[in-house]
Design an enzyme around this catalytic site. Structure first.
Site, short mmCIF file in Angstrom:
data_model
loop_
_atom_site.label_atom_id
_atom_site.label_comp_id
_atom_site.label_asym_id
_atom_site.label_seq_id
_atom_site.Cartn_x
_atom_site.Cartn_y
_atom_site.Cartn_z
N SER A 22 0.84 -1.21 0.00
CA SER A 22 0.00 0.00 0.00
C SER A 22 0.86 1.25 0.00
O SER A 22 1.99 1.24 0.50
CB SER A 22 -0.89 0.03 1.25
OG SER A 22 -0.11 0.32 2.40
N ASP A 23 0.32 2.33 -0.58
CA ASP A 23 0.93 3.62 -0.29
C ASP A 23 0.77 3.86 1.20
O ASP A 23 -0.10 3.28 1.86
CB ASP A 23 0.25 4.72 -1.11
CG ASP A 23 1.16 5.92 -1.33
OD1 ASP A 23 2.14 6.07 -0.57
OD2 ASP A 23 0.91 6.71 -2.26
N TRP A 24 1.61 4.72 1.75
CA TRP A 24 1.70 4.86 3.21
C TRP A 24 0.39 5.40 3.79
O TRP A 24 -0.06 6.49 3.41
CB TRP A 24 2.88 5.75 3.54
CG TRP A 24 4.15 5.00 3.82
CD1 TRP A 24 5.01 5.23 4.86
CD2 TRP A 24 4.72 3.90 3.10
NE1 TRP A 24 6.06 4.33 4.83
CE2 TRP A 24 5.91 3.50 3.76
CE3 TRP A 24 4.32 3.18 1.97
CZ2 TRP A 24 6.71 2.44 3.33
CZ3 TRP A 24 5.11 2.13 1.52
CH2 TRP A 24 6.29 1.76 2.20
N ALA A 73 -2.53 4.14 3.21
CA ALA A 73 -3.65 4.03 2.28
C ALA A 73 -4.61 2.91 2.64
O ALA A 73 -5.80 2.99 2.30
CB ALA A 73 -3.12 3.81 0.86
#
Length: 812
Positions: free
Chosen positions: A236-238, A240
């Site tokens: 995941s993006d941080w 997200a």
């Protein structure tokens, strides 16, 4: 594409080690492995011989797990610059260097490259992506991934998918047709999966057609993994990931950062409650273990790379990429520079902006400014300098003249740790704290030290961040209060604007003491504990008309005037989109005034993405240098003096905002409709019949080329070109495919391939360009499949989308 990954004997051996390790893990260990243990790492599992996987931001350098200038990194030119080289082999060499940097810093996974498209010129983070065109993006991205992974370091191709703007990026729902997804936004990811076999992807914050990307079963499980055969890790993006069952069912393998994520204990409990199957957890763990095996942190599995590439000279490669990326869009005989004196003008000529803002930021151990580069390259005494106009309209992070350290104290005021701070920015993510400091004891952080001004007059000091602050300059406390966030953004401390809080009259050369104390108040339930704030500074602001007048006098007295104009971190950065394409401050006025005083004026544009150039017909030359990396000034001297030619071609159309076909980046009621369908970039400019300032693919060199012949066997196109100028050069041969019968539902033409060739004066060279089947396909939403459109096509070859030199017709 095949629906299963290509395998080798070594892959099968690693897969056996992965399965053996997986069989020994219980549910709690498996779910713990899928959650970050801190900001940048996954936990080690010694019981199976698994080391901790370490991740780090890119894409132009490897920051490592500490966001500080104490641990410097090579800073390459921006991704837009790399794409402007139109050279996948050069992108591969950049990747090799970054793998070398990653290994030096103990990093296994590079959080790059960014292959989102330049849908609209207003996208604030476009400097971090490559191009408006999926073919060019896919080719450059594949080269980059191949290079990084040849060094045994994983990539995470991001942000999957349609993270094409920054406004409300955490919550926006992008409404995109399946055809536009397939032909544009998914296409670079598909090409990279096919041609570079990346070991990771990163799913984005945004939603696509109602489903957040960290839970998108259709796009991740059915397309990315199922149809394309991707076998890497999906991280995941941080911050997200929002739902435990939604993420695991949607194909998310790793939720970052830790230790508070939707995985770990929450995922184990979801399995025990019957809300998801342990088999899905096993799939995710299998992907993580496969990544660990590939990068060499799983016992019993041979790494994917056992022989590393030869060492790379980072500074030399940064300089080469920069000069190869510079795009000469106009030249009326001013370049290369004529013998004589040079008046160098512009704030960015002295204080260079070499990279974009946000998570792409790294700290090089040196930066060569245009003033440094030209002064070193030209005869002593031949270069004069004038500021002319300063694009910065607000304080920036304290840097030049500051000597600072951080002092950490507990609630009783006792010192529990200190750290040197090379600039005024504190960026401590998760457990990245000074030695001896932990979040439970940390109460205040004081940035303290001295500032020696280089100019006499009123200096402005400010604060970037949120919370309680006390600001003291030269013994006077100017601010002691709480600074509130402008918007609900977990990264506001990094990406928000500084607020002016003090104004002090100082004398050049006389140091004063400065102090900024911040009371740390972090909620315990936040997914990412961040200590982030900055001391900001702005020097005395002189009358803009006086500065321009000084520049005019310098230009009038010189043989050539070189004006460097630039954007700022408040114009191009992660976290927000642009509202216009104008150069900030009085820079347009400066260029016009200098050009009126000296007809031999060269303008250097230091911007990561398009800006408007209303004075372009009034100057003798315009050179686009993007964000050129740490060696930008040296590369600029190479190109201006003519020891090397500018090698770049535009990866994105440049034109005024008023004419840009796609400008909507602000959601309405949480949704952003991609109503333009498959028409973005040059496709949209041509559909609307609008003429841009400079077209996609445009770029001049220091020699001329003729196109002599073109032929095809149906799978490749061979083009014969000749260097008709007086010096060696490199030409980028661009191949566009156009339906012979115009179809309003299809672009008039689209880039199908390209190749670079080199030749000396009078010599010819042959470019061989693959003609892909996809160039004749469209996505059929009725059959939900690619449709090969038979018929007559023109193969148009030339120097840009608007400068097509030679054509042949073929029937498919």
């Amino acid at each position: 594409m095949a629906g299963s990954p290509r395998t080798t004997p070594a892959d099968r051996v690693r897969e056996a080690a992965v399965e053996a390790a997986l069989r020994t893990l219980d549910l709690d260990a498996k779910t713990r492995l899928l959650a970050g243990q801190d900001t940048w790492t996954l936990p080690a599992l010694p019981e199976i011989g698994l080391g901790s996987l370490v991740m780090s931001d890119g894409p132009i350098g490897v920051r490592g797990v500490r966001w500080t200038a104490e641990d410097p990194s090579v800073a390459l030119p921006s991704p837009t610059a790399l794409a402007a080289t139109w050279d996948p082999a050069l992108a591969r060499r950049a990747g090799v260097l970054l793998a070398q940097e990653a290994r030096r810093k103990g990093v296994h996974v590079l959080l790059a490259p960014t292959v989102n498209l330049h849908r609209s010129p207003l996208g604030g983070r476009h400097f971090e992506a490559y191009s408006e065109d999926p073919c060019l993006t896919g080719r450059i991205g594949a080269g980059y991934v191949q290079g990084v992974q040849s060094g045994g370091v994983a990539t995470t191709v991001k942000h999957f998918v349609a993270n094409d703007a920054e406004t409300d990026r955490f919550t926006v729902n992008n409404l995109i047709s399946e055809r536009a997804l397939r032909e544009l936004y998914l296409a670079p990811f598909e090409a990279i999966v096919e041609n570079a076999r990346p070991w990771g992807v990163m799913t984005a914050y945004n939603s696509v057609n109602g489903t957040t990307m960290t839970e998108h079963h259709h796009l991740v499980n059915e397309i990315l993994r199922g149809q394309w055969g991707f076998d890497g890790v999906n991280v995941s993006d941080w911050t997200a990931a929002r739902s435990t069952t939604g993420a695991i069912e949607g194909g998310l393998d790793v939720a970052m950062p830790g230790p508070r994520t939707v995985y770990g204990e929450a995922l184990a409990q979801a399995v025990r409650d019957g809300r998801t199957d342990e088999a899905r957890v096993d799939d995710a763990v299998r992907n993580v273990l496969r990544l660990a095996a590939r990068v060499g942190v799983l016992d019993g599995a041979e790494p994917a790379v056992t022989e590393l590439p030869a060492p790379v000279d980072g500074a030399a490669l940064a300089r080469e990429i920069a000069r190869r990326s510079f795009v000469l869009v106009r030249n009326e005989g001013a370049l290369p520079l004529r013998p004589g004196t040079v008046a160098l003008v512009g704030a960015a000529a002295r204080d260079a902006r070499v990279l974009g803002g946000g998570s792409a930021t790294v700290f090089p151990d040196r930066v060569v400014s245009p003033l440094d580069g030209l002064t070193a390259a030209l005869p002593e005494g031949s270069v004069t300098y004038a500021v002319g106009a300063d694009p910065t309209t607000e304080p920036g992070v304290a840097d030049r003249g500051f000597v600072l350290r951080a002092v950490c104290r507990d609630a009783d005021g006792a010192i529990i740790g200190t750290a040197s701070v090379p600039n005024g920015q504190i960026q401590w993510l998760g457990d990245d704290l000074p030695d001896g400091v932990d979040h439970d004891r940390l109460h205040t952080v004081e940035l303290t030290g001295t500032f020696t001004p280089r100019d006499t007059g009123p200096h402005t000091f400010g604060i970037k961040g949120t919370g309680a602050f006390t600001l003291t300059v030269d013994g006077t406390t100017y601010y002691d209060d709480v600074q509130r966030p402008a918007k609900d953004d977990p990264f506001a401390s990094f990406l928000g604007a500084p607020v002016p809080r003090a104004r002090a009259a100082l004398t050049a050369g006389e140091p004063v003491e400065v102090s900024l104390t911040h009371v740390v108040d972090l909620p315990e339930d936040v997914p990412l504990r961040v200590v982030g704030f900055a001391l900001a500074h702005q020097g005395p602001q002189r009358d803009p008309d006086e500065l321009i007048a000084e520049a005019v006098e310098a230009a009038r007295a010189a043989d050539t005037a070189v004006v460097v104009v630039a954007t700022t971190e408040r114009v191009e950065s992660e976290g927000f989109d642009r509202t216009d394409l104008r150069l900030p401050g009085r820079q347009d006025d400066l260029v016009r005034a200098v050009a009126a005083a000296n007809p031999n004026t060269v303008v250097v544009v230091n911007a990561g993405s398009p800006v408007e150039l209303p004075w372009r017909e009034e100057v003798a030359a315009v050179l686009l240098t993007w964000f050129p990396g740490q060696e930008g000034g040296a590369a600029l001297a190479d190109v201006l003096t003519g020891t090397h030619e500018p090698g770049g071609r535009l990866p994105t159309t440049w034109g005024p905002l008023a004419d840009a076909p796609v400008t909507q980046v602000v959601p309405a009621d949480g949704e952003l409709a991609y109503r333009e369908g498959v028409f973005i970039g040059y496709r949209a400019w041509e559909k609307e019949g609008r003429r841009p300032t400079y077209p996609f693919g445009h770029g001049l060199g220091y020699t001329d080329w003729s196109y002599e012949s073109v032929e095809t066997d149906g799978t490749t196109v061979k083009v014969r070109v000749r260097n008709t100028g007086g010096r060696p050069g490199r030409e980028v041969v661009q191949l566009y495919v156009a339906p012979a019968e115009p179809d309003p539902e299809r672009p008039a033409r689209r880039l199908a391939g390209f190749a670079g060739v080199e030749a000396g004066p009078g010599e010819s060279a042959e470019a061989v360009v693959e003609l892909p089947r996809r160039a004749f396909e469209i996505w059929d939403e009725m059959t939900n499949s690619w449709s090969f459109v038979k018929g007559s096509y023109e193969i148009q070859v030339g120097r840009s989308i608007a400068d097509r030199r030679i054509t042949l017709t073929t029937t498919v």
